[in-house]
Scaffold this motif. Sequence first.
Motif, PDB file in Angstrom:
ATOM      1  N   LEU A  55       0.820  -1.213   0.000  1.00 16.91           N
ATOM      2  CA  LEU A  55       0.000   0.000   0.000  1.00 16.91           C
ATOM      3  C   LEU A  55       0.856   1.266   0.000  1.00 16.91           C
ATOM      4  O   LEU A  55       0.484   2.271  -0.604  1.00 16.91           O
ATOM      5  CB  LEU A  55      -0.948  -0.004   1.196  1.00 16.91           C
ATOM      6  CG  LEU A  55      -2.041  -1.068   1.145  1.00 16.91           C
ATOM      7  CD1 LEU A  55      -2.854  -1.057   2.437  1.00 16.91           C
ATOM      8  CD2 LEU A  55      -2.934  -0.870  -0.061  1.00 16.91           C
ATOM      9  N   TRP A  76       0.649   4.169  -2.706  1.00 18.75           N
ATOM     10  CA  TRP A  76       0.485   5.563  -2.286  1.00 18.75           C
ATOM     11  C   TRP A  76       1.570   6.431  -2.921  1.00 18.75           C
ATOM     12  O   TRP A  76       1.306   7.526  -3.419  1.00 18.75           O
ATOM     13  CB  TRP A  76       0.536   5.671  -0.763  1.00 18.75           C
ATOM     14  CG  TRP A  76       0.355   7.073  -0.280  1.00 18.75           C
ATOM     15  CD1 TRP A  76      -0.822   7.681   0.026  1.00 18.75           C
ATOM     16  CD2 TRP A  76       1.379   8.058  -0.079  1.00 18.75           C
ATOM     17  NE1 TRP A  76      -0.595   8.991   0.413  1.00 18.75           N
ATOM     18  CE2 TRP A  76       0.754   9.245   0.348  1.00 18.75           C
ATOM     19  CE3 TRP A  76       2.764   8.050  -0.230  1.00 18.75           C
ATOM     20  CZ2 TRP A  76       1.473  10.401   0.632  1.00 18.75           C
ATOM     21  CZ3 TRP A  76       3.475   9.212   0.041  1.00 18.75           C
ATOM     22  CH2 TRP A  76       2.830  10.366   0.477  1.00 18.75           C
ATOM     23  N   ARG A  90      -5.804  -3.102  -4.311  1.00 20.60           N
ATOM     24  CA  ARG A  90      -5.352  -2.652  -2.990  1.00 20.60           C
ATOM     25  C   ARG A  90      -6.142  -3.296  -1.858  1.00 20.60           C
ATOM     26  O   ARG A  90      -5.647  -3.410  -0.738  1.00 20.60           O
ATOM     27  CB  ARG A  90      -5.472  -1.129  -2.894  1.00 20.60           C
ATOM     28  CG  ARG A  90      -4.543  -0.412  -3.847  1.00 20.60           C
ATOM     29  CD  ARG A  90      -4.730   1.066  -3.796  1.00 20.60           C
ATOM     30  NE  ARG A  90      -3.966   1.708  -4.874  1.00 20.60           N
ATOM     31  CZ  ARG A  90      -3.945   2.995  -5.085  1.00 20.60           C
ATOM     32  NH1 ARG A  90      -4.623   3.807  -4.296  1.00 20.60           N
ATOM     33  NH2 ARG A  90      -3.242   3.496  -6.071  1.00 20.60           N
ATOM     34  N   TRP A 100      -4.668  -6.265   0.207  1.00 16.53           N
ATOM     35  CA  TRP A 100      -3.539  -5.868   1.049  1.00 16.53           C
ATOM     36  C   TRP A 100      -4.035  -5.225   2.337  1.00 16.53           C
ATOM     37  O   TRP A 100      -3.446  -5.426   3.400  1.00 16.53           O
ATOM     38  CB  TRP A 100      -2.597  -4.939   0.289  1.00 16.53           C
ATOM     39  CG  TRP A 100      -1.943  -5.643  -0.860  1.00 16.53           C
ATOM     40  CD1 TRP A 100      -2.223  -5.475  -2.179  1.00 16.53           C
ATOM     41  CD2 TRP A 100      -0.939  -6.658  -0.792  1.00 16.53           C
ATOM     42  NE1 TRP A 100      -1.435  -6.321  -2.938  1.00 16.53           N
ATOM     43  CE2 TRP A 100      -0.642  -7.053  -2.104  1.00 16.53           C
ATOM     44  CE3 TRP A 100      -0.252  -7.271   0.254  1.00 16.53           C
ATOM     45  CZ2 TRP A 100       0.308  -8.026  -2.416  1.00 16.53           C
ATOM     46  CZ3 TRP A 100       0.694  -8.240  -0.046  1.00 16.53           C
ATOM     47  CH2 TRP A 100       0.967  -8.614  -1.356  1.00 16.53           C
ATOM     48  N   ARG A 101      -5.120  -4.471   2.254  1.00 16.72           N
ATOM     49  CA  ARG A 101      -5.708  -3.892   3.475  1.00 16.72           C
ATOM     50  C   ARG A 101      -6.221  -5.000   4.395  1.00 16.72           C
ATOM     51  O   ARG A 101      -6.015  -4.962   5.609  1.00 16.72           O
ATOM     52  CB  ARG A 101      -6.851  -2.944   3.114  1.00 16.72           C
ATOM     53  CG  ARG A 101      -6.395  -1.667   2.462  1.00 16.72           C
ATOM     54  CD  ARG A 101      -7.574  -0.723   2.223  1.00 16.72           C
ATOM     55  NE  ARG A 101      -7.129   0.468   1.545  1.00 16.72           N
ATOM     56  CZ  ARG A 101      -7.383   0.749   0.266  1.00 16.72           C
ATOM     57  NH1 ARG A 101      -8.113  -0.079  -0.455  1.00 16.72           N
ATOM     58  NH2 ARG A 101      -6.929   1.857  -0.272  1.00 16.72           N
TER      59      ARG A 101
END
Length: 171
Positions: A27, A31, A49, A52-53
């Motif tokens: 992430l 970013w 994404r 991954w969170r």
Amino acid sequence: MTLTGTKQPDMTRILGGLFVLAGVLALGTAWFAEHRLLLAPCELCLWERRPWRVLIGIGALTLLLPRRYARYPVFAGLLCLAVSIGLAVLHAGVEHKFWPSPAPECRAPVFHGGSFKDWMAAMPARPNKPCDSPDYLFGLPISMTEMGGLYAVVVFVVASLGSVRMLRSRG
């Protein structure tokens, strides 16, 4: 205890830390690419994404649970990584035009006739980037999607090997 008298590290805690670290790194890279390199993400990039969170949460859960329960989230983390790999394959296929994107937001808007006012009213609130338009970093011949997929494969293999070791140590 081993023959040398030192205690072996708890593999579930190591895997929990791996999940948190791997998710933060993935992430953080996304970013950096979006906010510092000013690369606009497409809808499939945003989809990629999500695992991954979730993996960060699974890793934190693995670190917080008592040892006897901590191994169960490890398998959820492996599933999460498999989803990440699948999304990367899906997106890479769209980039190489093997198949169309399943996300309607990935297609560039097409306008047919009408006045300028109608055309402006039909514009999306936020500009979309077509999902079949790959971004390449540092002149490498591999897209960010493909790099993310390879990263997910590496993390999956390392976590799988750690899971096997975790299961063997439990007897």
